[in-house]
Design an enzyme around this catalytic site. Structure first.
Site, PDB file in Angstrom:
ATOM      1  N   CYS A 106      47.576  31.862  49.208  1.00 50.46           N
ATOM      2  CA  CYS A 106      47.378  32.582  47.945  1.00 50.46           C
ATOM      3  C   CYS A 106      48.493  33.626  47.860  1.00 50.46           C
ATOM      4  CB  CYS A 106      45.986  33.204  47.881  1.00 50.46           C
ATOM      5  SG  CYS A 106      45.693  34.486  49.114  1.00 50.46           S
ATOM      6  N   GLN A 107      48.270  34.727  47.195  1.00 48.04           N
ATOM      7  CA  GLN A 107      49.334  35.724  47.045  1.00 48.04           C
ATOM      8  C   GLN A 107      49.549  36.539  48.318  1.00 48.04           C
ATOM      9  OE1 GLN A 107      51.031  35.619  44.084  1.00 48.04           O
ATOM     10  NE2 GLN A 107      52.565  36.878  45.091  1.00 48.04           N
TER      11      GLN A 107
END
Length: 127
Positions: free
Chosen positions: A92-93
């Site tokens: 994810c980020q």
């Protein structure tokens, strides 16, 4: 004797610091640093899953990754359609949502699950 104890503790700390590239978070889930993640990407039967939102993905992604937004209401249903025999590299980020996604994969019966520690931000910083 006291100096020997200090030396032992220093050696123990150095060994622990050098072994943080892969860290088991639970049975079946392993955190990887960027270098280890890239190495694992080259292995056969490996799928990279980007579990970020479409807006985040629009700003950039890891080449070849499949989009599977963890915030989508059908995320678990989409996960159930994946091939459990394959290896999954998830990001994810920053690493939090991918950790949750890895747990969902594990609960669904997947066994070869790897999380990118530091997420896409870490990937970008390594480039």
């Amino acid at each position: 004797m006291k100096n020997l104890l200090y030396l032992f503790l220093v050696i123990l700390l150095v060994v622990a610091a050098c072994t943080n590239s892969t860290e088991n978070t639970a049975a079946g889930i392993v955190n990887l640093n960027v270098a280890s993640f890239k190495t694992k990407m080259a292995e056969p039967n490996t799928i990279v899953l980007d579990v970020r939102t479409p807006a985040e993905i629009a700003a950039g992604k890891i080449p070849g990754a499949f989009d599977l937004d963890i915030q989508h209401p059908e995320f678990k249903a989409q996960v159930s359609k994946l091939d459990k025999a394959k290896t999954y590299l998830v990001y994810c980020q920053k690493g939090g949502r991918s950790g949750r996604a890895c747990s969902i994969l594990e609960e669904a019966g997947f066994e070869k699950i790897y999380n990118l520690a530091g997420g896409y931000d870490g990937w970008e910083n390594e480039e």
